[in-house]
Scaffold this motif. Structure first.
Motif, PDB file in Angstrom:
ATOM      1  N   ILE A 296      40.223  36.298  40.637  1.00  0.00           N
ATOM      2  CA  ILE A 296      40.276  37.286  39.547  1.00  0.00           C
ATOM      3  C   ILE A 296      38.872  37.778  39.227  1.00  0.00           C
ATOM      4  O   ILE A 296      38.621  38.978  39.105  1.00  0.00           O
ATOM      5  CB  ILE A 296      40.950  36.674  38.293  1.00  0.00           C
ATOM      6  CG1 ILE A 296      42.448  36.472  38.563  1.00  0.00           C
ATOM      7  CG2 ILE A 296      40.716  37.542  37.064  1.00  0.00           C
ATOM      8  CD1 ILE A 296      43.165  35.619  37.519  1.00  0.00           C
ATOM      9  N   ARG A 297      37.938  36.839  39.150  1.00  0.00           N
ATOM     10  CA  ARG A 297      36.557  37.218  38.815  1.00  0.00           C
ATOM     11  C   ARG A 297      35.954  38.079  39.918  1.00  0.00           C
ATOM     12  O   ARG A 297      35.226  39.034  39.649  1.00  0.00           O
ATOM     13  CB  ARG A 297      35.697  35.964  38.591  1.00  0.00           C
ATOM     14  CG  ARG A 297      35.920  35.372  37.212  1.00  0.00           C
ATOM     15  CD  ARG A 297      35.021  34.155  36.980  1.00  0.00           C
ATOM     16  NE  ARG A 297      35.769  33.133  36.255  1.00  0.00           N
ATOM     17  CZ  ARG A 297      36.031  31.918  36.717  1.00  0.00           C
ATOM     18  NH1 ARG A 297      35.598  31.545  37.909  1.00  0.00           N
ATOM     19  NH2 ARG A 297      36.730  31.073  35.999  1.00  0.00           N
ATOM     20  N   ALA A 298      36.275  37.769  41.156  1.00  0.00           N
ATOM     21  CA  ALA A 298      35.690  38.537  42.263  1.00  0.00           C
ATOM     22  C   ALA A 298      36.252  39.951  42.333  1.00  0.00           C
ATOM     23  O   ALA A 298      35.600  40.872  42.812  1.00  0.00           O
ATOM     24  CB  ALA A 298      35.946  37.808  43.581  1.00  0.00           C
ATOM     25  N   ALA A 299      37.472  40.115  41.808  1.00  0.00           N
ATOM     26  CA  ALA A 299      38.140  41.414  41.965  1.00  0.00           C
ATOM     27  C   ALA A 299      37.842  42.378  40.825  1.00  0.00           C
ATOM     28  O   ALA A 299      38.099  43.579  40.945  1.00  0.00           O
ATOM     29  CB  ALA A 299      39.647  41.202  42.087  1.00  0.00           C
ATOM     30  N   LEU A 300      37.357  41.858  39.708  1.00  0.00           N
ATOM     31  CA  LEU A 300      37.221  42.703  38.513  1.00  0.00           C
ATOM     32  C   LEU A 300      35.790  42.691  37.987  1.00  0.00           C
ATOM     33  O   LEU A 300      35.075  41.703  38.145  1.00  0.00           O
ATOM     34  CB  LEU A 300      38.166  42.189  37.416  1.00  0.00           C
ATOM     35  CG  LEU A 300      39.660  42.231  37.771  1.00  0.00           C
ATOM     36  CD1 LEU A 300      40.463  41.360  36.822  1.00  0.00           C
ATOM     37  CD2 LEU A 300      40.165  43.661  37.756  1.00  0.00           C
ATOM     38  N   PRO A 301      35.382  43.779  37.321  1.00  0.00           N
ATOM     39  CA  PRO A 301      34.053  43.795  36.720  1.00  0.00           C
ATOM     40  C   PRO A 301      33.965  42.767  35.572  1.00  0.00           C
ATOM     41  O   PRO A 301      34.980  42.427  34.958  1.00  0.00           O
ATOM     42  CB  PRO A 301      33.901  45.221  36.187  1.00  0.00           C
ATOM     43  CG  PRO A 301      35.269  45.780  36.123  1.00  0.00           C
ATOM     44  CD  PRO A 301      36.090  45.044  37.138  1.00  0.00           C
ATOM     45  N   GLU A 302      32.763  42.303  35.326  1.00  0.00           N
ATOM     46  CA  GLU A 302      32.562  41.183  34.412  1.00  0.00           C
ATOM     47  C   GLU A 302      33.176  41.414  33.029  1.00  0.00           C
ATOM     48  O   GLU A 302      33.748  40.498  32.436  1.00  0.00           O
ATOM     49  CB  GLU A 302      31.063  40.892  34.292  1.00  0.00           C
ATOM     50  CG  GLU A 302      30.808  39.458  33.861  1.00  0.00           C
ATOM     51  CD  GLU A 302      29.324  39.106  33.875  1.00  0.00           C
ATOM     52  OE1 GLU A 302      28.579  39.729  34.653  1.00  0.00           O
ATOM     53  OE2 GLU A 302      28.946  38.217  33.098  1.00  0.00           O
ATOM     54  N   ARG A 303      33.104  42.647  32.545  1.00  0.00           N
ATOM     55  CA  ARG A 303      33.591  42.896  31.177  1.00  0.00           C
ATOM     56  C   ARG A 303      35.105  42.663  31.058  1.00  0.00           C
ATOM     57  O   ARG A 303      35.638  42.546  29.964  1.00  0.00           O
ATOM     58  CB  ARG A 303      33.197  44.304  30.719  1.00  0.00           C
ATOM     59  CG  ARG A 303      33.834  45.407  31.529  1.00  0.00           C
ATOM     60  CD  ARG A 303      33.187  46.770  31.319  1.00  0.00           C
ATOM     61  NE  ARG A 303      33.488  47.632  32.446  1.00  0.00           N
ATOM     62  CZ  ARG A 303      34.623  48.286  32.603  1.00  0.00           C
ATOM     63  NH1 ARG A 303      35.556  48.226  31.681  1.00  0.00           N
ATOM     64  NH2 ARG A 303      34.830  49.029  33.672  1.00  0.00           N
ATOM     65  N   LEU A 304      35.796  42.611  32.192  1.00  0.00           N
ATOM     66  CA  LEU A 304      37.256  42.419  32.155  1.00  0.00           C
ATOM     67  C   LEU A 304      37.665  40.981  32.461  1.00  0.00           C
ATOM     68  O   LEU A 304      38.849  40.650  32.445  1.00  0.00           O
ATOM     69  CB  LEU A 304      37.933  43.361  33.162  1.00  0.00           C
ATOM     70  CG  LEU A 304      37.732  44.850  32.905  1.00  0.00           C
ATOM     71  CD1 LEU A 304      38.377  45.674  34.015  1.00  0.00           C
ATOM     72  CD2 LEU A 304      38.306  45.259  31.554  1.00  0.00           C
ATOM     73  N   HIS A 305      36.678  40.120  32.728  1.00  0.00           N
ATOM     74  CA  HIS A 305      37.014  38.749  33.126  1.00  0.00           C
ATOM     75  C   HIS A 305      37.807  38.014  32.055  1.00  0.00           C
ATOM     76  O   HIS A 305      38.866  37.438  32.328  1.00  0.00           O
ATOM     77  CB  HIS A 305      35.736  37.953  33.469  1.00  0.00           C
ATOM     78  CG  HIS A 305      35.148  38.358  34.791  1.00  0.00           C
ATOM     79  ND1 HIS A 305      34.046  37.759  35.330  1.00  0.00           N
ATOM     80  CD2 HIS A 305      35.508  39.320  35.667  1.00  0.00           C
ATOM     81  CE1 HIS A 305      33.751  38.336  36.497  1.00  0.00           C
ATOM     82  NE2 HIS A 305      34.627  39.294  36.707  1.00  0.00           N
ATOM     83  N   GLU A 306      37.308  38.060  30.812  1.00  0.00           N
ATOM     84  CA  GLU A 306      37.912  37.256  29.748  1.00  0.00           C
ATOM     85  C   GLU A 306      39.365  37.679  29.510  1.00  0.00           C
ATOM     86  O   GLU A 306      40.278  36.843  29.470  1.00  0.00           O
ATOM     87  CB  GLU A 306      37.081  37.416  28.476  1.00  0.00           C
ATOM     88  CG  GLU A 306      37.241  36.238  27.533  1.00  0.00           C
ATOM     89  CD  GLU A 306      36.519  36.492  26.224  1.00  0.00           C
ATOM     90  OE1 GLU A 306      35.354  36.939  26.270  1.00  0.00           O
ATOM     91  OE2 GLU A 306      37.136  36.262  25.163  1.00  0.00           O
ATOM     92  N   VAL A 307      39.560  38.995  29.376  1.00  0.00           N
ATOM     93  CA  VAL A 307      40.892  39.530  29.115  1.00  0.00           C
ATOM     94  C   VAL A 307      41.870  39.111  30.210  1.00  0.00           C
ATOM     95  O   VAL A 307      43.004  38.706  29.946  1.00  0.00           O
ATOM     96  CB  VAL A 307      40.813  41.075  29.021  1.00  0.00           C
ATOM     97  CG1 VAL A 307      42.149  41.709  29.297  1.00  0.00           C
ATOM     98  CG2 VAL A 307      40.287  41.491  27.660  1.00  0.00           C
TER      99      VAL A 307
END
Lengths: 159, 553
Positions: free
Chosen positions: A135-146
């Motif tokens: 998930i972290r590798a696929a998305l920009p950092e600002r979207l990780h938590e959500v």
């Protein structure tokens, strides 16, 4: 062959993140050490049309496409796409429809794809660490938590 | 070595980088588009050409200069590039030139399902075809070596499932681009006047005969021994379907699509009781085998259409020609809700226009509610087809004909049609509407010469569509914003249809999906321009300073 191939079809409408979800699933299986293949149709499909993506993992995967009627899991992001894709599922296969998640519970409606992956994760043999790394590798950092929240929400909804 | 999950397109890009490719060029087309984008992201030098013919010509020039060059396109793009391709087979190359043609069996995003393998035979060029991402990587490296060894362009065929499928890839080579040597003049080799072309054709056939020997012994082809009762000859991703559908069968996976290793195939066919050739699309391998007198059977005609998969392979092997189950239809793609094309289609429909259309997202205007397109043939064809209709229809109908084209398509090959329009104008004049949404929307928002930005969104000279129309001598040239002022587009359309003159209406409004990115690129480029100016002398006002060419800024 030691491990039977696990077949997952992810379906939705262009723009919903079906391809992204299948990328995350494929990556999680890859991180878990499996052979993985993924096939999808996009292109004009991004104009709101139907999108499906096949993910297969196991000891050795040959064809990237799941034979019709042989999917173990069918994850569908749009209600309208459930019936269209049902023939992909094998007898006894598991359907994960969009209403497996209560949208109101989602931190962000855009994260429905990842929440449904959480529901799927509860039934697969891939460790959380691989899912979260994918998930972290696929998305920009600002979207990780959500999205991590959405993943956990989906996973816990199964218990 | 690092293992990664890559799409076939990404694997080709990685191989291009690892092969020391100096330049990658092409025109976006599903499913080939991501190759150059990935090559750029990896740090390669990649650029979009206005069309595939130009891309190939640039690649050919680079290869004449001794460099390694990768050219990418989809199958229908290969038609556009076919003219220089055939002669490039005569001239050969000094550096490595690999041309990727990505086929789309089943037409997920294309107007026909043509089989690019025919081009290898017709042009007389070697062709390789991978089955998955690892092979896409390995065979791309082999293709460059082959190209340099035989001094020929090499065709590289891929299909949707290989381009967009993902599988695990191990990269194993690294080679920095070699320094390009000073230009070597070789007129008889590179100038194809008949006196030089005749011996060049003979030389090409000699090379192909030698390549035949190479293919026979090539380790690129894979012979998997198995059941002596059943053998299958297959290529590309189909070979993977076969291994799953009939794991016990003997299998010959053909990677050297042209020339085919016919002696090896003869040996294989003779080693099994029943030998079936299973290939997606045209019976290219089956026909070649049968013509050579091999004892093989092809697939029934019904399987010429669409993609093959494990089910269909099982059917072919079982000689089962009963009707296949019809898959339920999904939702077709449609114009985005906020697409700036809507008011244009509404006006065209309201005034009962006959619309000669073109290739792009706007082709979706053909669907209800607008049914707004009467013809759609090929990139850039809207101009010629519209003009043809104008020439022959009764006057009342001729006056209703409009040619409709997108900005990227206009640059690709619409310009030639515009030249025809001013050269042979119909008696009733003609109206061309350019739907300029500032991007190549259908393939995923690539840049083109009309956007004023290069492949990696850096600023470059912006081609002016209205400027070209004016320069070519079109009498009425207008630019309108169909969203800000839909009434004025409609009034203009009606007025221009009523004249016996040539008119171009540029309907300009950014693609709803690309608008935010376009603003970001323009802002970044404006800031960069300012920085350069700052370094050079007195600061210029932000936003433009004379270097910013965007009208949206």
């Amino acid at each position: 062959m030691a491990t039977r191939v696990v077949n997952v079809v992810v379906a939705g409408l262009g723009g919903q993140g079906a391809i992204k979800a299948s990328d995350i699933l494929a990556d999680a299986a890859f991180r878990a050490g499996f052979d993985v293949k993924k096939a999808e149709i996009h292109g004009m499909s991004q104009r709101g049309g139907s999108v499906t993506s096949d993910v297969r993992y196991g000891t050795e995967v040959l064809s990237p496409m799941i034979p019709r009627g042989e999917a173990d899991f069918l994850v569908v992001l749009a209600g309208s796409e459930v019936e269209v894709n049902r023939p992909n599922l094998r007898p006894g296969g598991v359907l994960i429809p969009p209403d497996a998640i209560n949208e109101a519970d989602l931190p962000n409606r855009r994260s429905l794809n990842v929440a449904l992956l959480g529901v799927l994760a509860a039934r697969l043999d891939l460790a959380d660490e691989h899912w979260l790394a994918a998930i972290r590798a696929a998305l920009p950092e600002r979207l990780h938590e959500v999205n991590e929240k959405a993943y956990r929400l989906g996973k816990e909804s199964v218990r | 070595m690092e293992r990664r999950l890559l799409s076939g397109d990404e694997a080709v890009a990685a191989a291009a980088l690892d092969a020391g490719v100096h330049l990658g060029t092409g025109y976006p087309g599903t499913p080939s588009t991501e190759i150059l984008e990935a090559f750029d992201a990896l740090g390669g030098r990649a650029q979009w050409a206005p069309n595939e013919k130009v891309a190939l010509e640039v690649g050919l020039g680079a290869a004449y200069g001794g460099a390694r060059c990768l050219v990418t396109m989809k199958h229908v793009g290969l038609n556009v590039a076919a003219d220089p391709l055939f002669t490039a087979a005569y001239t050969g190359v000094q550096g490595g030139l690999v041309v990727v043609a990505a086929d789309d069996p089943g037409m997920a995003s294309s107007q026909n399902e043509q089989d690019s393998r025919r081009y290898a035979v017709a042009a007389g060029l070697p062709m390789l075809e991978p089955a998955d991402s690892q092979e896409a990587y390995d065979l791309m490296l082999a293709a460059f070596e082959l190209s340099e060894r035989w001094q020929l362009p090499v065709l590289f065929r891929m299909t949707t499932r290989v381009c967009h499928g993902k599988s695990i890839v191990t990269r194993h080579a690294t080679r920095a681009p070699a320094a390009v040597q000073p230009f070597q003049r070789d007129i008889p080799t590179r100038v194809m006047i008949p006196a030089y072309a005749r011996p060049a054709h003979k030389k090409l056939r000699q090379k192909l005969a030698a390549l035949q020997v190479f293919a026979e012994g090539s380790a690129l082809n894979v012979w998997r021994p198995g059941d002596v009762l059943l053998g299958v000859i297959a290529n590309g991703v189909t070979a993977r379907h076969v291994r799953e559908a009939a794991p016990e069968a003997s299998l010959f996976e053909v990677k050297t699509i042209h020339p085919l290793p016919l002696a090896k195939l003869r040996e294989f066919a003779a080693s099994v009781e029943r030998c079936v050739v299973i290939e997606e699309g045209d019976p290219v391998i089956a026909d070649a085998c049968l013509a050579a007198g091999l004892r093989v059977e092809g697939k029934p005609e019904a399987f010429r259409f669409g993609e093959l998969d494990v089910d269909r392979v099982r059917r072919i092997l079982a000689r089962d020609t009963s009707p296949e189950p019809v898959a339920p239809r999904g939702k077709p793609p449609m114009l985005c809700e906020a697409c700036p094309y809507h008011p244009v289609y509404a006006s065209l429909r309201k005034h009962d226009c006959i619309v000669a259309g073109d290739i792009g997202c706007y082709t979706l205007g053909v669907l209800p509610p607008y049914l707004g397109m009467d013809t759609c043939v090929a990139m850039g064809a809207s101009l010629g087809v519209g003009l043809g209709l104008r020439h022959v229809l009764p006057e009342a109908d001729a006056r209703r004909v409009v040619s409709l084209i997108g900005d990227s398509t206009f640059v690709h090959s619409g310009i030639n049609g515009l030249v025809e329009m001013v050269y042979n104008p119909p008696a009733t004049g003609h109206v061309l509407v350019v739907l300029d949404n500032g991007t190549t929307a259908m393939t995923g928002q690539q840049e083109h010469p009309g956007t004023g930005r290069t492949l990696d969104h850096e600023q470059t000279t912006r081609l002016s569509i209205e400027g070209i129309a004016t320069a070519l001598g079109v009498k009425n040239v207008d630019v309108v914003d169909p969203i800000a002022d839909p009434g004025s587009f409609e009034r203009l359309l009606v007025d221009r249809l009523g004249r016996n003159e040539l008119s171009v209406i540029v309907s300009r409004r950014a693609c709803i999906l690309a608008a935010a990115d376009i603003r970001t690129y323009d802002k970044a480029n404006a800031a960069k321009a300012l920085l350069v100016v700052d370094g050079a002398g007195p600061a210029q006002p932000a936003g433009c300073g004379g270097t910013c060419t965007s009208e949206e800024a």
